[in-house]
Design a protein around this motif. Sequence first.
Motif, PDB file in Angstrom:
ATOM      1  N   UNK A  78       5.506  -6.236 -17.951  1.00  0.00           N
ATOM      2  CA  UNK A  78       6.199  -6.848 -16.529  1.00  0.00           C
ATOM      3  C   UNK A  78       5.993  -5.735 -15.297  1.00  0.00           C
ATOM      4  N   UNK A  79       6.300  -4.590 -15.457  1.00  0.00           N
ATOM      5  CA  UNK A  79       6.078  -3.713 -14.396  1.00  0.00           C
ATOM      6  C   UNK A  79       4.714  -3.564 -13.969  1.00  0.00           C
ATOM      7  N   UNK A  80       3.721  -3.565 -15.098  1.00  0.00           N
ATOM      8  CA  UNK A  80       2.380  -3.503 -14.682  1.00  0.00           C
ATOM      9  C   UNK A  80       1.968  -4.942 -13.803  1.00  0.00           C
ATOM     10  N   UNK A  81       2.596  -5.892 -14.594  1.00  0.00           N
ATOM     11  CA  UNK A  81       2.247  -7.060 -13.572  1.00  0.00           C
ATOM     12  C   UNK A  81       2.764  -7.078 -12.064  1.00  0.00           C
ATOM     13  N   UNK A  82       3.842  -6.483 -11.909  1.00  0.00           N
ATOM     14  CA  UNK A  82       4.447  -6.357 -10.601  1.00  0.00           C
ATOM     15  C   UNK A  82       3.508  -5.468  -9.934  1.00  0.00           C
ATOM     16  N   UNK A  83       2.718  -4.436 -10.355  1.00  0.00           N
ATOM     17  CA  UNK A  83       2.139  -3.514  -9.684  1.00  0.00           C
ATOM     18  C   UNK A  83       0.616  -4.256  -9.311  1.00  0.00           C
ATOM     19  N   UNK A  84       0.305  -5.018 -10.208  1.00  0.00           N
ATOM     20  CA  UNK A  84      -1.113  -5.655  -9.981  1.00  0.00           C
ATOM     21  C   UNK A  84      -0.781  -6.906  -8.756  1.00  0.00           C
ATOM     22  N   UNK A  85       0.316  -7.559  -9.081  1.00  0.00           N
ATOM     23  CA  UNK A  85       0.896  -8.414  -7.876  1.00  0.00           C
ATOM     24  C   UNK A  85       1.226  -7.964  -6.405  1.00  0.00           C
ATOM     25  N   UNK A  86       1.754  -6.937  -6.439  1.00  0.00           N
ATOM     26  CA  UNK A  86       2.135  -6.472  -5.166  1.00  0.00           C
ATOM     27  C   UNK A  86       0.838  -6.182  -4.212  1.00  0.00           C
ATOM     28  N   UNK A  87      -0.174  -5.588  -4.365  1.00  0.00           N
ATOM     29  CA  UNK A  87      -1.618  -5.635  -3.445  1.00  0.00           C
ATOM     30  C   UNK A  87      -1.941  -7.027  -3.220  1.00  0.00           C
ATOM     31  N   UNK A  88      -1.884  -8.059  -4.259  1.00  0.00           N
ATOM     32  CA  UNK A  88      -2.310  -9.321  -3.888  1.00  0.00           C
ATOM     33  C   UNK A  88      -1.279 -10.088  -2.862  1.00  0.00           C
ATOM     34  N   UNK A  89       0.017  -9.896  -3.056  1.00  0.00           N
ATOM     35  CA  UNK A  89       0.764 -10.456  -2.201  1.00  0.00           C
ATOM     36  C   UNK A  89       0.709  -9.981  -0.918  1.00  0.00           C
ATOM     37  N   UNK A  90       0.349  -8.422  -0.671  1.00  0.00           N
ATOM     38  CA  UNK A  90       0.027  -7.854   0.395  1.00  0.00           C
ATOM     39  C   UNK A  90      -1.152  -8.311   1.161  1.00  0.00           C
ATOM     40  N   UNK A  91      -2.017  -8.645   0.524  1.00  0.00           N
ATOM     41  CA  UNK A  91      -3.397  -9.061   0.923  1.00  0.00           C
ATOM     42  C   UNK A  91      -3.107 -10.650   1.672  1.00  0.00           C
ATOM     43  N   UNK A  92      -2.451 -11.390   0.772  1.00  0.00           N
ATOM     44  CA  UNK A  92      -2.140 -12.711   1.120  1.00  0.00           C
ATOM     45  C   UNK A  92      -1.065 -12.656   2.532  1.00  0.00           C
ATOM     46  N   UNK A  93      -0.254 -11.942   2.498  1.00  0.00           N
ATOM     47  CA  UNK A  93       0.634 -11.877   3.599  1.00  0.00           C
ATOM     48  C   UNK A  93      -0.093 -11.493   4.701  1.00  0.00           C
ATOM     49  N   UNK A  94      -1.111 -10.861   4.708  1.00  0.00           N
ATOM     50  CA  UNK A  94      -1.935 -10.300   5.881  1.00  0.00           C
ATOM     51  C   UNK A  94      -2.777 -11.532   6.259  1.00  0.00           C
ATOM     52  N   UNK A  95      -3.279 -12.339   5.304  1.00  0.00           N
ATOM     53  CA  UNK A  95      -4.085 -13.494   5.592  1.00  0.00           C
ATOM     54  C   UNK A  95      -3.224 -14.576   6.167  1.00  0.00           C
ATOM     55  N   UNK A  96      -1.929 -14.580   5.582  1.00  0.00           N
ATOM     56  CA  UNK A  96      -1.079 -15.534   6.303  1.00  0.00           C
ATOM     57  C   UNK A  96      -0.476 -15.404   7.734  1.00  0.00           C
ATOM     58  N   UNK A  97      -0.414 -14.189   8.066  1.00  0.00           N
ATOM     59  CA  UNK A  97      -0.213 -13.873   9.369  1.00  0.00           C
ATOM     60  C   UNK A  97      -1.465 -14.291  10.334  1.00  0.00           C
ATOM     61  N   UNK A  98      -2.654 -14.455  10.094  1.00  0.00           N
ATOM     62  CA  UNK A  98      -3.549 -14.542  10.931  1.00  0.00           C
ATOM     63  C   UNK A  98      -3.972 -16.032  11.051  1.00  0.00           C
ATOM     64  N   UNK A  99      -3.465 -16.723  10.194  1.00  0.00           N
ATOM     65  CA  UNK A  99      -3.582 -18.192  10.015  1.00  0.00           C
ATOM     66  C   UNK A  99      -2.798 -18.818  11.259  1.00  0.00           C
ATOM     67  N   UNK A 100      -3.294 -20.053  11.788  1.00  0.00           N
ATOM     68  CA  UNK A 100      -2.401 -20.730  12.807  1.00  0.00           C
ATOM     69  C   UNK A 100      -1.026 -21.188  12.189  1.00  0.00           C
ATOM     70  N   UNK A 101      -0.102 -21.353  12.965  1.00  0.00           N
ATOM     71  CA  UNK A 101       1.281 -21.714  12.371  1.00  0.00           C
ATOM     72  C   UNK A 101       1.011 -23.289  12.101  1.00  0.00           C
ATOM     73  N   UNK A 102       0.224 -24.103  12.357  1.00  0.00           N
ATOM     74  CA  UNK A 102       0.139 -25.341  11.635  1.00  0.00           C
ATOM     75  C   UNK A 102      -0.593 -25.446  10.411  1.00  0.00           C
ATOM     76  N   UNK A 103      -1.082 -24.294  10.025  1.00  0.00           N
ATOM     77  CA  UNK A 103      -2.135 -24.283   8.698  1.00  0.00           C
ATOM     78  C   UNK A 103      -1.274 -24.528   7.349  1.00  0.00           C
TER      79      UNK A 103
END
Length: 108
Positions: A78-103
């Motif tokens: 479970x902890x290893x999974x969270x460690x793997x998911x953290x950078x994925x969510x961070x990358x997706x969060x960056x991608x989400x911030x640069x997409x238009x509000x209507x996306x």
Amino acid sequence: MVKYGPSLVFLGGNAGLILLSWPLLSWVNARYPLLLKPWCVLGSCPLFFYGAHLALFATLSRLIGATRASLGAARVVWLAGLIVLWPLCRLYGRFKRVTPLTSLWRFL
């Protein structure tokens, strides 16, 4: 407390725990902001995290064998999974911030 209905006691109990933990988390965030940073990253894209963690842990349980794993091993995975998911969510969060509000990507 009965989760399925959901009962009024379940909803009230959860709302009470959230309201009681809010001042504590605000205090921790004010003094140690880096301590809650990983949880803020995971919480900034909850639907993406939900889907990604389902896929990740379903794959891991098939590889490891869920019936053969002890509770200690499950915690490590479970902890290893969270460690793997953290950078994925961070990358997706960056991608989400640069997409238009209507996306539609903003929903994930």
